[in-house]
Design a protein around this motif. Structure first.
Motif, PDB file in Angstrom:
ATOM      1  N   SER A  50       0.816  -1.190  -0.157  1.00 27.65           N
ATOM      2  CA  SER A  50      -0.098   0.021  -0.053  1.00 27.65           C
ATOM      3  C   SER A  50       0.773   1.108   0.033  1.00 27.65           C
ATOM      4  O   SER A  50       0.427   2.299  -0.430  1.00 27.65           O
ATOM      5  CB  SER A  50      -1.001  -0.040   1.318  1.00 27.65           C
ATOM      6  OG  SER A  50      -0.071  -0.028   2.249  1.00 27.65           O
ATOM      7  N   PHE A  51       2.113   1.102   0.465  1.00 28.15           N
ATOM      8  CA  PHE A  51       2.895   2.350   0.631  1.00 28.15           C
ATOM      9  C   PHE A  51       3.544   2.535  -0.667  1.00 28.15           C
ATOM     10  O   PHE A  51       3.740   3.801  -1.270  1.00 28.15           O
ATOM     11  CB  PHE A  51       3.977   2.233   1.556  1.00 28.15           C
ATOM     12  CG  PHE A  51       3.780   1.917   3.032  1.00 28.15           C
ATOM     13  CD1 PHE A  51       2.476   2.672   3.491  1.00 28.15           C
ATOM     14  CD2 PHE A  51       4.535   1.233   3.939  1.00 28.15           C
ATOM     15  CE1 PHE A  51       2.037   2.532   4.796  1.00 28.15           C
ATOM     16  CE2 PHE A  51       3.771   1.033   5.278  1.00 28.15           C
ATOM     17  CZ  PHE A  51       2.661   1.736   5.651  1.00 28.15           C
ATOM     18  N   LYS A  52       3.867   1.352  -1.511  1.00 25.61           N
ATOM     19  CA  LYS A  52       4.283   1.545  -2.977  1.00 25.61           C
ATOM     20  C   LYS A  52       3.366   2.383  -3.798  1.00 25.61           C
ATOM     21  O   LYS A  52       3.726   3.168  -4.707  1.00 25.61           O
ATOM     22  CB  LYS A  52       4.573   0.167  -3.421  1.00 25.61           C
ATOM     23  CG  LYS A  52       5.912  -0.346  -2.783  1.00 25.61           C
ATOM     24  CD  LYS A  52       6.014  -1.804  -3.498  1.00 25.61           C
ATOM     25  CE  LYS A  52       7.248  -2.519  -2.868  1.00 25.61           C
ATOM     26  NZ  LYS A  52       7.327  -3.985  -3.092  1.00 25.61           N
ATOM     27  N   LYS A  53       1.865   1.962  -3.697  1.00 20.17           N
ATOM     28  CA  LYS A  53       1.095   2.806  -4.234  1.00 20.17           C
ATOM     29  C   LYS A  53       1.084   4.406  -4.100  1.00 20.17           C
ATOM     30  O   LYS A  53       0.933   5.020  -5.081  1.00 20.17           O
ATOM     31  CB  LYS A  53      -0.266   2.345  -3.964  1.00 20.17           C
ATOM     32  CG  LYS A  53      -0.515   1.038  -4.577  1.00 20.17           C
ATOM     33  CD  LYS A  53      -0.839   0.866  -6.164  1.00 20.17           C
ATOM     34  CE  LYS A  53      -1.242  -0.323  -6.583  1.00 20.17           C
ATOM     35  NZ  LYS A  53      -0.964  -0.283  -8.290  1.00 20.17           N
ATOM     36  N   VAL A  54       1.444   4.823  -2.828  1.00 17.82           N
ATOM     37  CA  VAL A  54       1.935   6.014  -2.356  1.00 17.82           C
ATOM     38  C   VAL A  54       2.644   6.869  -3.487  1.00 17.82           C
ATOM     39  O   VAL A  54       2.316   7.871  -3.965  1.00 17.82           O
ATOM     40  CB  VAL A  54       2.103   6.404  -0.893  1.00 17.82           C
ATOM     41  CG1 VAL A  54       2.453   7.749  -0.745  1.00 17.82           C
ATOM     42  CG2 VAL A  54       0.930   5.789  -0.078  1.00 17.82           C
ATOM     43  N   MET A  55       4.031   6.081  -3.655  1.00 18.09           N
ATOM     44  CA  MET A  55       5.044   6.709  -4.488  1.00 18.09           C
ATOM     45  C   MET A  55       4.543   6.534  -6.003  1.00 18.09           C
ATOM     46  O   MET A  55       5.112   7.336  -6.759  1.00 18.09           O
ATOM     47  CB  MET A  55       6.259   5.877  -4.096  1.00 18.09           C
ATOM     48  CG  MET A  55       6.871   6.353  -2.887  1.00 18.09           C
ATOM     49  SD  MET A  55       8.075   5.163  -2.370  1.00 18.09           S
ATOM     50  CE  MET A  55       6.999   3.975  -1.328  1.00 18.09           C
ATOM     51  N   GLU A  56       3.717   5.556  -6.212  1.00 18.17           N
ATOM     52  CA  GLU A  56       3.475   5.164  -7.596  1.00 18.17           C
ATOM     53  C   GLU A  56       2.434   6.507  -8.059  1.00 18.17           C
ATOM     54  O   GLU A  56       2.638   6.838  -9.350  1.00 18.17           O
ATOM     55  CB  GLU A  56       2.514   3.950  -7.832  1.00 18.17           C
ATOM     56  CG  GLU A  56       2.080   3.629  -9.060  1.00 18.17           C
ATOM     57  CD  GLU A  56       1.522   2.463  -9.501  1.00 18.17           C
ATOM     58  OE1 GLU A  56       0.401   2.181 -10.122  1.00 18.17           O
ATOM     59  OE2 GLU A  56       1.668   1.415  -8.312  1.00 18.17           O
ATOM     60  N   TYR A  57       1.658   6.981  -7.304  1.00 14.32           N
ATOM     61  CA  TYR A  57       0.689   8.079  -7.634  1.00 14.32           C
ATOM     62  C   TYR A  57       1.206   9.332  -7.341  1.00 14.32           C
ATOM     63  O   TYR A  57       0.644  10.302  -7.284  1.00 14.32           O
ATOM     64  CB  TYR A  57      -0.718   7.826  -7.090  1.00 14.32           C
ATOM     65  CG  TYR A  57      -1.474   6.853  -7.497  1.00 14.32           C
ATOM     66  CD1 TYR A  57      -2.074   7.127  -8.756  1.00 14.32           C
ATOM     67  CD2 TYR A  57      -1.481   5.486  -7.165  1.00 14.32           C
ATOM     68  CE1 TYR A  57      -2.876   6.106  -9.184  1.00 14.32           C
ATOM     69  CE2 TYR A  57      -2.057   4.478  -7.717  1.00 14.32           C
ATOM     70  CZ  TYR A  57      -2.891   4.965  -8.758  1.00 14.32           C
ATOM     71  OH  TYR A  57      -3.764   3.796  -9.566  1.00 14.32           O
ATOM     72  N   ASN A  58       2.475   9.595  -6.912  1.00  8.14           N
ATOM     73  CA  ASN A  58       3.193  10.838  -6.604  1.00  8.14           C
ATOM     74  C   ASN A  58       2.642  11.533  -5.580  1.00  8.14           C
ATOM     75  O   ASN A  58       2.383  12.719  -5.375  1.00  8.14           O
ATOM     76  CB  ASN A  58       3.352  11.682  -7.859  1.00  8.14           C
ATOM     77  CG  ASN A  58       4.290  10.964  -8.900  1.00  8.14           C
ATOM     78  OD1 ASN A  58       5.438  10.581  -8.489  1.00  8.14           O
ATOM     79  ND2 ASN A  58       3.950  10.966  -9.852  1.00  8.14           N
ATOM     80  N   ILE A  59       2.192  10.716  -4.516  1.00  7.77           N
ATOM     81  CA  ILE A  59       1.353  11.377  -3.225  1.00  7.77           C
ATOM     82  C   ILE A  59       2.649  11.866  -2.220  1.00  7.77           C
ATOM     83  O   ILE A  59       3.593  11.413  -2.169  1.00  7.77           O
ATOM     84  CB  ILE A  59       0.497  10.448  -2.312  1.00  7.77           C
ATOM     85  CG1 ILE A  59      -0.815  10.392  -3.568  1.00  7.77           C
ATOM     86  CG2 ILE A  59      -0.200  11.198  -1.199  1.00  7.77           C
ATOM     87  CD1 ILE A  59      -1.393   8.941  -3.114  1.00  7.77           C
ATOM     88  N   GLU A  60       2.414  13.236  -1.819  1.00  4.21           N
ATOM     89  CA  GLU A  60       3.528  13.719  -0.929  1.00  4.21           C
ATOM     90  C   GLU A  60       4.052  13.062   0.282  1.00  4.21           C
ATOM     91  O   GLU A  60       5.048  13.081   0.951  1.00  4.21           O
ATOM     92  CB  GLU A  60       3.149  15.249  -0.790  1.00  4.21           C
ATOM     93  CG  GLU A  60       3.132  16.141  -2.126  1.00  4.21           C
ATOM     94  CD  GLU A  60       1.739  16.378  -2.376  1.00  4.21           C
ATOM     95  OE1 GLU A  60       1.651  17.048  -3.415  1.00  4.21           O
ATOM     96  OE2 GLU A  60       0.828  15.494  -1.738  1.00  4.21           O
ATOM     97  N   SER A  61       2.993  12.343   1.091  1.00 10.69           N
ATOM     98  CA  SER A  61       3.340  11.836   2.299  1.00 10.69           C
ATOM     99  C   SER A  61       2.596  10.764   2.679  1.00 10.69           C
ATOM    100  O   SER A  61       1.246  10.492   2.012  1.00 10.69           O
ATOM    101  CB  SER A  61       2.944  13.070   3.355  1.00 10.69           C
ATOM    102  OG  SER A  61       3.021  12.435   4.661  1.00 10.69           O
ATOM    103  N   LEU A  62       2.941   9.831   3.497  1.00 13.90           N
ATOM    104  CA  LEU A  62       2.276   8.827   3.894  1.00 13.90           C
ATOM    105  C   LEU A  62       2.063   8.681   5.498  1.00 13.90           C
ATOM    106  O   LEU A  62       3.236   8.931   5.882  1.00 13.90           O
ATOM    107  CB  LEU A  62       2.693   7.255   3.387  1.00 13.90           C
ATOM    108  CG  LEU A  62       4.037   6.734   3.853  1.00 13.90           C
ATOM    109  CD1 LEU A  62       4.009   5.975   5.153  1.00 13.90           C
ATOM    110  CD2 LEU A  62       4.603   5.994   2.740  1.00 13.90           C
ATOM    111  N   GLU A  63       0.991   8.290   5.817  1.00  9.84           N
ATOM    112  CA  GLU A  63       0.947   8.184   7.416  1.00  9.84           C
ATOM    113  C   GLU A  63       1.000   6.683   7.846  1.00  9.84           C
ATOM    114  O   GLU A  63       0.131   5.911   7.083  1.00  9.84           O
ATOM    115  CB  GLU A  63      -0.491   8.890   7.915  1.00  9.84           C
ATOM    116  CG  GLU A  63      -0.682   8.984   9.339  1.00  9.84           C
ATOM    117  CD  GLU A  63      -1.257   7.736   9.938  1.00  9.84           C
ATOM    118  OE1 GLU A  63      -1.430   7.508  11.146  1.00  9.84           O
ATOM    119  OE2 GLU A  63      -1.889   7.037   9.309  1.00  9.84           O
ATOM    120  N   THR A  64       1.503   6.316   8.869  1.00 15.04           N
ATOM    121  CA  THR A  64       1.633   5.020   9.244  1.00 15.04           C
ATOM    122  C   THR A  64       1.725   5.039  10.812  1.00 15.04           C
ATOM    123  O   THR A  64       1.734   6.100  11.506  1.00 15.04           O
ATOM    124  CB  THR A  64       2.641   4.206   8.652  1.00 15.04           C
ATOM    125  OG1 THR A  64       2.636   2.813   8.999  1.00 15.04           O
ATOM    126  CG2 THR A  64       3.829   4.425   8.984  1.00 15.04           C
TER     127      THR A  64
END
Length: 322
Positions: A73-87
């Motif tokens: 699910s974190f790889k998708k964050v980078m794939e869609y160029n989203i600036e930040s992830l929360e975990t």
């Protein structure tokens, strides 16, 4: 001045002014494009700085595509160029920082094919379990750092209340991966703020911390603190709260509950209120709306500026030719 000579000079003057106008418009558009790119491509270090330009943050990753809080699910964050992830993180029985939200504490039920409490289990045990959906493995915080290094900002919520035991392990990993410019810590356990403040003073570092709040009456207590951000349940991220937080040198992050419905109207309201980070469950949709919103605002500014530019040039031409 003879009429023919006047017409020739007038024609030359119009040509010169027309060329000047085109060059001015070209330079202006280049400047606008440059500024717009700066708005939507700010550096990760700025993500929790009061800015009035909104970042999108993926709540537990892109959790509606792949199971939450997993590397996939974190790889998708980078794939869609989203600036930040929360975990979220807890400490296992053998002192390994793991990625897990947990239910009723660090319980695995509802997340993994086991019903025990993660803090009572070793990493060797935890690594054998799989998510109840998508059959994915639990990551360690070190795995997330390796994946995200120089790629995406991380907002790490420390769920574990054992502050004296957990905080040294967190900063140990941050130091190991040199993640200082790429991470912000947050928690409902406010004791972490004192630990971070003490650590920053001793080590001359600039770790940032966001206070998590759910009820509106708690928000006002925090204005006396000097944390970096207020992390609020989104209905409480009003313009008045955002303005006061910014005045106190704090940014505002608005978060959504896991199964809440999200829509463009809410995103627009949060952006216009001055929210700095939207932590949401549909980050791809939110990012698309955010980009379109800023582009629309930008176009409006372009049209207004071009109108004023044309008006001033024609006024100048009119005065010359009189």
């Amino acid at each position: 001045m003879p009429l023919v000579e006047f017409k020739i000079k007038k024609k030359i003057l119009f040509k010169i002014l027309f060329v000047v106008l085109l060059i001015s418009i070209y330079i202006f558009l280049l400047f606008v494009i440059y500024k717009s790119n700066k708005v939507l491509k700010r550096s990760p270090q700025d993500i929790f700085s009061p800015s009035h330009k909104t970042f999108i943050e993926a709540h537990r990753g892109v959790n509606r595509m792949l199971f939450q809080n997993t590397l996939e699910s974190f790889k998708k964050v980078m794939e869609y160029n989203i600036e930040s992830l929360e975990t979220d993180t807890w400490l296992s029985k053998d002192n390994i920082l793991i990625i897990l939200h947990g239910s009723r504490g660090s319980h695995l039920n509802g997340f993994y094919n086991y019903s025990g409490e993660a803090t009572n289990l070793t990493w060797k045990q935890l690594s054998t379990y799989r998510t109840i959906k998508d059959n994915l493995k639990m990551p360690r915080l070190s795995d997330v750092f390796e994946l995200a290094k120089n790629k995406v900002f991380i907002n790490l919520e420390i769920k574990d209340p054992r502050i004296d035991l957990v905080f040294p392990k967190v900063v140990e990993l941050i130091e190991k991966y040199n993640f200082f410019d790429q991470i912000a810590l947050s928690s409902f356990h406010f004791g972490y703020y004192n630990k971070i403040k003490e650590y920053n003073e001793q080590k001359n570092k600039n770790l940032t911390f966001g206070f998590l709040y759910f009820r509106t009456k708690e928000i006002y207590f925090n204005y006396s603190h000097k944390g970096n951000s207020l992390n609020l349940f989104w209905p409480y991220a009003s313009k008045r709260v955002c303005d006061k937080a910014h005045k106190n040198g704090m940014s505002v992050m608005a978060w959504f509950l896991m199964n809440q419905k999200e829509n463009d109207e809410i995103y627009k309201k949060l952006i216009e209120n001055g929210v700095d980070v939207i932590n949401c469950n549909e980050p791809v949709k939110a990012k698309k709306f955010r980009d379109n919103y800023y582009n629309k605002v930008l176009l409006e500014k372009i049209f207004i500026s071009l109108y004023k530019l044309f008006l001033n040039i024609f006024k100048y031409m009119y005065n010359i030719l009189l």
